[in-house]
Scaffold this active site. Structure first.
Site, PDB file in Angstrom:
ATOM      1  N   ASN A  12       0.861  -1.182   0.000  1.00 23.15           N
ATOM      2  CA  ASN A  12       0.000   0.000   0.000  1.00 23.15           C
ATOM      3  C   ASN A  12       0.901   1.236   0.000  1.00 23.15           C
ATOM      4  O   ASN A  12       1.507   1.556   1.013  1.00 23.15           O
ATOM      5  CB  ASN A  12      -0.901  -0.026   1.246  1.00 23.15           C
ATOM      6  CG  ASN A  12      -1.697   1.258   1.391  1.00 23.15           C
ATOM      7  OD1 ASN A  12      -1.857   2.015   0.429  1.00 23.15           O
ATOM      8  ND2 ASN A  12      -2.208   1.495   2.595  1.00 23.15           N
ATOM      9  N   LYS A  14       0.011   4.263  -0.207  1.00 21.32           N
ATOM     10  CA  LYS A  14      -0.643   5.457   0.373  1.00 21.32           C
ATOM     11  C   LYS A  14      -0.457   6.641  -0.580  1.00 21.32           C
ATOM     12  O   LYS A  14      -0.502   6.459  -1.797  1.00 21.32           O
ATOM     13  CB  LYS A  14      -0.080   5.756   1.760  1.00 21.32           C
ATOM     14  CG  LYS A  14      -0.014   4.507   2.634  1.00 21.32           C
ATOM     15  CD  LYS A  14       0.214   4.822   4.074  1.00 21.32           C
ATOM     16  CE  LYS A  14       0.502   3.545   4.835  1.00 21.32           C
ATOM     17  NZ  LYS A  14       0.126   3.605   6.226  1.00 21.32           N
ATOM     18  N   HIS A  97      -9.584   0.900   4.786  1.00 22.95           N
ATOM     19  CA  HIS A  97      -8.307   1.131   5.477  1.00 22.95           C
ATOM     20  C   HIS A  97      -8.552   2.060   6.665  1.00 22.95           C
ATOM     21  O   HIS A  97      -9.367   2.985   6.586  1.00 22.95           O
ATOM     22  CB  HIS A  97      -7.286   1.741   4.517  1.00 22.95           C
ATOM     23  CG  HIS A  97      -5.891   1.736   5.060  1.00 22.95           C
ATOM     24  ND1 HIS A  97      -5.470   2.632   6.016  1.00 22.95           N
ATOM     25  CD2 HIS A  97      -4.832   0.925   4.812  1.00 22.95           C
ATOM     26  CE1 HIS A  97      -4.200   2.365   6.317  1.00 22.95           C
ATOM     27  NE2 HIS A  97      -3.802   1.332   5.600  1.00 22.95           N
ATOM     28  N   GLU A  99      -6.951   4.459   7.792  1.00 22.94           N
ATOM     29  CA  GLU A  99      -6.715   5.892   7.520  1.00 22.94           C
ATOM     30  C   GLU A  99      -7.932   6.518   6.853  1.00 22.94           C
ATOM     31  O   GLU A  99      -8.169   7.721   6.998  1.00 22.94           O
ATOM     32  CB  GLU A  99      -5.432   6.057   6.684  1.00 22.94           C
ATOM     33  CG  GLU A  99      -4.188   5.792   7.534  1.00 22.94           C
ATOM     34  CD  GLU A  99      -2.936   5.432   6.746  1.00 22.94           C
ATOM     35  OE1 GLU A  99      -2.931   5.575   5.518  1.00 22.94           O
ATOM     36  OE2 GLU A  99      -1.968   4.988   7.389  1.00 22.94           O
ATOM     37  N   GLU A 168      -5.293  -5.147  10.530  1.00 20.92           N
ATOM     38  CA  GLU A 168      -4.290  -4.095  10.694  1.00 20.92           C
ATOM     39  C   GLU A 168      -4.551  -3.316  11.987  1.00 20.92           C
ATOM     40  O   GLU A 168      -5.374  -2.381  11.993  1.00 20.92           O
ATOM     41  CB  GLU A 168      -4.350  -3.121   9.517  1.00 20.92           C
ATOM     42  CG  GLU A 168      -4.042  -3.740   8.186  1.00 20.92           C
ATOM     43  CD  GLU A 168      -3.470  -2.712   7.227  1.00 20.92           C
ATOM     44  OE1 GLU A 168      -2.382  -2.946   6.696  1.00 20.92           O
ATOM     45  OE2 GLU A 168      -4.093  -1.644   7.047  1.00 20.92           O
ATOM     46  N   GLY A 174       2.327   2.273  10.550  1.00 20.10           N
ATOM     47  CA  GLY A 174       3.225   3.411  10.381  1.00 20.10           C
ATOM     48  C   GLY A 174       3.909   3.852  11.660  1.00 20.10           C
ATOM     49  O   GLY A 174       4.504   4.925  11.720  1.00 20.10           O
ATOM     50  N   GLY A 232       2.774  -1.154   4.224  1.00 18.31           N
ATOM     51  CA  GLY A 232       2.812   0.252   3.852  1.00 18.31           C
ATOM     52  C   GLY A 232       4.239   0.716   3.612  1.00 18.31           C
ATOM     53  O   GLY A 232       4.802   0.546   2.538  1.00 18.31           O
TER      54      GLY A 232
HETATM   55  C1  PEP Z   1      -0.759   0.111   5.780  1.00 14.58           C
HETATM   56  O1  PEP Z   1      -0.712   1.200   5.255  1.00 14.58           O
HETATM   57  O2  PEP Z   1      -1.720  -0.633   5.535  1.00 14.58           O
HETATM   58  C2  PEP Z   1       0.318  -0.301   6.681  1.00 14.58           C
HETATM   59  C3  PEP Z   1       0.246  -1.454   7.271  1.00 14.58           C
HETATM   60  O3  PEP Z   1       1.364   0.584   6.833  1.00 14.58           O
HETATM   61  P1  PEP Z   1       2.796   0.286   7.533  1.00 14.58           P
HETATM   62  O4  PEP Z   1       3.292  -1.007   6.948  1.00 14.58           O
HETATM   63  O5  PEP Z   1       3.644   1.463   7.158  1.00 14.58           O
HETATM   64  O6  PEP Z   1       2.560   0.173   9.001  1.00 14.58           O
END
Ligand code: PEP
Length: 249
Positions: A12, A14, A97, A99, A168, A174, A232
């Protein structure tokens, strides 16, 4: 990971990478992964979808958008519909997601988007996950149950080959704070158990996402109910992401 389910590792991006940057990434990435044991997907921003699809032609990597609207067209400024995503050559969409949920996407909106994506033939990577406050209050399982029931209530067994669920935990996204392999396993097993109310749980792929890196990926993916990852930050670098992909092999 179970021998019965082919792992999926999805990156992902983003709000990172232009079309030109996506093309440069793919040129570096595809030779690094060769023919991977895991299925691999990349989820660029809308503006880079078509370029990414073109750059991946002839490779086993498929492309998904980071969200998709539930309407086909209309007065929805900034949104993109499932037919529009498909027209880029992308095959799937992330839905729900955290976010986006934090920006106002409710369980009902997530369910409507899952329904629309499936109606138009997209593969759905449905995200769920609890906050730190919920985990500390012992509410992880009840929260995941609610999110899964709301989203999978609109899915039929006939469609489940186009459904992937990503667990998640919000506190791990992040942050550099990864769930322990045991925490990931317990939550993914719970997601699978709740999903069994709606679909056949055995072939359903449940991914872990949240600060997956080349260093921790193998141990996370080795858990019985973790069928790969949604990645991510570590997916932004082709060499790092290729290492994560290899960890799922
Ligand atoms: C994501 O954006 O779904 C994610 C898991 O990000 P990260 O790997 O940066 O924690």
């Amino acid at each position: 990971m179970s021998a019965a389910r082919r792992p999926l590792v999805a990156g992902n991006w983003k709000m990172f990478k232009t079309g030109a940057e996506a093309v440069a990434y793919c040129e570096a990435f595809t030779p690094l992964i060769g023919t991977p044991a895991a299925e691999v997907a990349l989820c660029p921003p809308f503006t880079a979808l078509a370029d990414t699809v073109r750059a991946l032609e002839g490779s086993p990597v498929w492309v998904a958008s980071q969200t998709v609207h539930d309407q086909v067209q209309g007065a929805h400024t900034g949104e993109v519909s499932a037919p529009m995503v498909l027209a880029t050559g992308a095959r799937g969409a992330i839905v729900g997601h955290s976010e986006r949920r934090a920006a106002g996407e409710s369980d009902a909106m997530v369910a409507a988007r899952v329904r629309a994506a499936l109606d138009h033939g997209l593969v759905v990577i449905l995200c769920c996950g609890e906050s730190l406050e919920q985990r500390e209050a012992g509410q992880t399982e009840s929260w995941l149950t609610g999110q899964i029931r709301a989203a999978l209530g609109v899915v039929t067994r006939e469609e489940q080959d186009r459904l992937v669920v990503a667990y998640e935990p919000i506190w791990a996204i992040g942050t550099g704070r990864t769930a322990s392999p045991g925490q990931a396993q317990d939550a993914c097993a719970h997601v699978r158990a709740v999903a069994a109310e709606f679909v056949d749980p055995e072939p359903l792929r449940v991914l872990y996402g949240g600060s997956v890196t080349p260093d921790n990926a193998a141990e996370l993916f080795a858990q019985a109910d973790v069928d790969g990852g949604l990645v991510g930050g570590a997916s932004l670098d082709p060499a790092k992401f290729a290492t994560v992909v290899a960890a799922a092999g």
